[in-house]
Design a protein around this motif. Structure first.
Motif, PDB file in Angstrom:
ATOM      1  N   ARG A   1       0.848  -1.206   0.000  1.00 53.33           N
ATOM      2  CA  ARG A   1       0.000   0.000   0.000  1.00 53.33           C
ATOM      3  C   ARG A   1       0.876   1.246   0.000  1.00 53.33           C
ATOM      4  N   GLN A   2       1.940   1.246   0.791  1.00 56.05           N
ATOM      5  CA  GLN A   2       2.857   2.383   0.852  1.00 56.05           C
ATOM      6  C   GLN A   2       3.483   2.655  -0.517  1.00 56.05           C
ATOM      7  N   LEU A   3       3.740   1.588  -1.258  1.00 60.72           N
ATOM      8  CA  LEU A   3       4.342   1.715  -2.588  1.00 60.72           C
ATOM      9  C   LEU A   3       3.318   2.031  -3.675  1.00 60.72           C
ATOM     10  N   GLY A   4       2.043   2.128  -3.297  1.00 60.80           N
ATOM     11  CA  GLY A   4       1.000   2.479  -4.253  1.00 60.80           C
ATOM     12  C   GLY A   4       0.520   1.318  -5.107  1.00 60.80           C
ATOM     13  N   LEU A   5       0.782   0.085  -4.657  1.00 58.38           N
ATOM     14  CA  LEU A   5       0.375  -1.090  -5.425  1.00 58.38           C
ATOM     15  C   LEU A   5      -1.088  -1.466  -5.203  1.00 58.38           C
ATOM     16  N   HIS A   6      -1.705  -0.913  -4.171  1.00 53.27           N
ATOM     17  CA  HIS A   6      -3.142  -1.124  -3.934  1.00 53.27           C
ATOM     18  C   HIS A   6      -3.662  -0.009  -3.041  1.00 53.27           C
ATOM     19  N   GLU A   7      -4.986   0.079  -2.953  1.00 57.44           N
ATOM     20  CA  GLU A   7      -5.637   1.054  -2.082  1.00 57.44           C
ATOM     21  C   GLU A   7      -6.655   0.382  -1.169  1.00 57.44           C
ATOM     22  N   LYS A   8      -6.466  -0.910  -0.913  1.00 63.04           N
ATOM     23  CA  LYS A   8      -7.396  -1.638  -0.046  1.00 63.04           C
ATOM     24  C   LYS A   8      -7.256  -1.128   1.382  1.00 63.04           C
ATOM     25  N   PRO A   9      -8.386  -0.930   2.054  1.00 57.07           N
ATOM     26  CA  PRO A   9      -8.295  -0.521   3.461  1.00 57.07           C
ATOM     27  C   PRO A   9      -7.670  -1.631   4.305  1.00 57.07           C
ATOM     28  N   ILE A  10      -6.857  -1.235   5.271  1.00 55.54           N
ATOM     29  CA  ILE A  10      -6.202  -2.176   6.184  1.00 55.54           C
ATOM     30  C   ILE A  10      -6.613  -1.789   7.606  1.00 55.54           C
ATOM     31  N   TYR A  11      -7.384  -2.672   8.244  1.00 52.66           N
ATOM     32  CA  TYR A  11      -7.834  -2.450   9.612  1.00 52.66           C
ATOM     33  C   TYR A  11      -7.022  -3.321  10.565  1.00 52.66           C
ATOM     34  N   VAL A  12      -6.588  -2.739  11.664  1.00 50.03           N
ATOM     35  CA  VAL A  12      -5.908  -3.480  12.726  1.00 50.03           C
ATOM     36  C   VAL A  12      -6.841  -3.455  13.933  1.00 50.03           C
ATOM     37  N   VAL A  13      -7.348  -4.631  14.305  1.00 51.33           N
ATOM     38  CA  VAL A  13      -8.282  -4.728  15.426  1.00 51.33           C
ATOM     39  C   VAL A  13      -7.449  -4.826  16.708  1.00 51.33           C
ATOM     40  N   ASN A  14      -7.417  -3.722  17.428  1.00 51.26           N
ATOM     41  CA  ASN A  14      -6.549  -3.577  18.599  1.00 51.26           C
ATOM     42  C   ASN A  14      -7.265  -4.033  19.870  1.00 51.26           C
ATOM     43  N   THR A  15      -7.676  -5.280  19.888  1.00 52.27           N
ATOM     44  CA  THR A  15      -8.416  -5.867  20.997  1.00 52.27           C
ATOM     45  C   THR A  15      -7.607  -5.782  22.292  1.00 52.27           C
ATOM     46  N   GLU A  16      -8.195  -5.157  23.304  1.00 50.40           N
ATOM     47  CA  GLU A  16      -7.539  -5.040  24.610  1.00 50.40           C
ATOM     48  C   GLU A  16      -6.130  -4.467  24.496  1.00 50.40           C
ATOM     49  N   GLY A  17      -5.897  -3.608  23.502  1.00 50.14           N
ATOM     50  CA  GLY A  17      -4.589  -2.986  23.330  1.00 50.14           C
ATOM     51  C   GLY A  17      -3.518  -3.912  22.774  1.00 50.14           C
ATOM     52  N   TYR A  18      -3.948  -5.044  22.183  1.00 45.05           N
ATOM     53  CA  TYR A  18      -2.976  -6.024  21.701  1.00 45.05           C
ATOM     54  C   TYR A  18      -1.929  -5.412  20.770  1.00 45.05           C
ATOM     55  N   TRP A  19      -2.347  -4.524  19.876  1.00 46.54           N
ATOM     56  CA  TRP A  19      -1.438  -3.955  18.879  1.00 46.54           C
ATOM     57  C   TRP A  19      -0.833  -2.620  19.309  1.00 46.54           C
ATOM     58  N   ASP A  20      -0.995  -2.204  20.557  1.00 45.49           N
ATOM     59  CA  ASP A  20      -0.445  -0.916  21.004  1.00 45.49           C
ATOM     60  C   ASP A  20       1.049  -0.795  20.719  1.00 45.49           C
ATOM     61  N   LYS A  21       1.808  -1.827  21.021  1.00 44.25           N
ATOM     62  CA  LYS A  21       3.258  -1.762  20.816  1.00 44.25           C
ATOM     63  C   LYS A  21       3.612  -1.702  19.324  1.00 44.25           C
ATOM     64  N   LEU A  22       2.806  -2.354  18.485  1.00 48.39           N
ATOM     65  CA  LEU A  22       3.010  -2.254  17.037  1.00 48.39           C
ATOM     66  C   LEU A  22       2.765  -0.810  16.576  1.00 48.39           C
ATOM     67  N   LEU A  23       1.701  -0.212  17.050  1.00 48.26           N
ATOM     68  CA  LEU A  23       1.394   1.167  16.674  1.00 48.26           C
ATOM     69  C   LEU A  23       2.478   2.112  17.192  1.00 48.26           C
ATOM     70  N   ASP A  24       3.006   1.827  18.388  1.00 52.85           N
ATOM     71  CA  ASP A  24       4.129   2.610  18.916  1.00 52.85           C
ATOM     72  C   ASP A  24       5.369   2.438  18.036  1.00 52.85           C
ATOM     73  N   LEU A  25       5.594   1.218  17.555  1.00 54.07           N
ATOM     74  CA  LEU A  25       6.743   0.957  16.681  1.00 54.07           C
ATOM     75  C   LEU A  25       6.628   1.751  15.380  1.00 54.07           C
ATOM     76  N   ILE A  26       5.434   1.813  14.823  1.00 57.15           N
ATOM     77  CA  ILE A  26       5.229   2.590  13.600  1.00 57.15           C
ATOM     78  C   ILE A  26       5.535   4.066  13.869  1.00 57.15           C
ATOM     79  N   ASP A  27       5.102   4.583  15.030  1.00 58.51           N
ATOM     80  CA  ASP A  27       5.446   5.957  15.410  1.00 58.51           C
ATOM     81  C   ASP A  27       6.961   6.118  15.509  1.00 58.51           C
TER      82      ASP A  27
END
Length: 180
Positions: A123-149
């Motif tokens: 998606r970053q390279l412009g190869l698609h425009e599909k929506p990407i949802y991350v279901v952050n159940t109980e904060g499971y992906w918080d550290k991933l989102l922090d890593l992206i920051d």
């Protein structure tokens, strides 16, 4: 109009918190209740099996893709609407991506991270425009989102990287967004 296909990446284990399984059930039910089609890794274990069974029970068509070397370990779910066996993991990811109109990432491990980062990079390279949802159940992906920051803060990506994924707390937010 063609049926919307929701590609779900998630764990082949249930994880430590019961809320992860509840989110997988909610996602599967939402797919069926909205007349959408589930595209997923074809396993009958962990969150994969949970989302598939819930989708089936809610009347959804199910499209599963599994590499031949994982049919036993992930207990290939052969009662799907369509069951595809691929040669390897890369072919599995490619086929799942091709079949899906929307990407949803539930809690999972290294495989789910691999799947997320591949579609995010495309998606970053412009190869698609599909929506990407991350279901952050109980904060499971918080550290991933922090890593992206952190990646952005350290100059390895622009702030636009954060706009390419949509963190949500529950599958209901995905349904609301897609039906808007």
């Amino acid at each position: 109009m063609a049926k919307l296909s929701i590609c779900v990446f998630c764990g082949s284990r249930l994880g430590a918190a019961p809320e992860y399984e509840a989110a997988a059930i909610e996602m599967g039910q939402a797919i069926g209740e909205n007349g959408w089609r589930l595209v997923y890794g074809a396993g009958d274990v962990g969150l994969m099996g949970t989302v598939a069974r819930a989708a089936q029970e809610a009347g959804a068509e199910t499209f599963g893709v599994i590499p031949e070397h994982l049919e036993k370990a992930e207990v290939g779910k052969r009662d799907l609407t369509e069951y595809v066996v691929t040669k390897d993991m890369h072919a599995r990811k490619t086929r799942m991506y091709e079949e899906g109109d929307v990407i949803v990432v539930l809690p999972g491990g290294a495989g789910s991270l691999d799947e997320l980062f591949e579609v995010l990079t495309w998606r970053q390279l412009g190869l698609h425009e599909k929506p990407i949802y991350v279901v952050n159940t109980e904060g499971y992906w918080d550290k991933l989102l922090d890593l992206i920051d952190h990646v952005i803060d350290q100059g390895f990506a622009s702030n636009s990287l954060k706009t390419l994924i949509k963190p949500v707390s529950t599958p209901a937010e995905i349904v609301e967004d897609l039906n808007a």
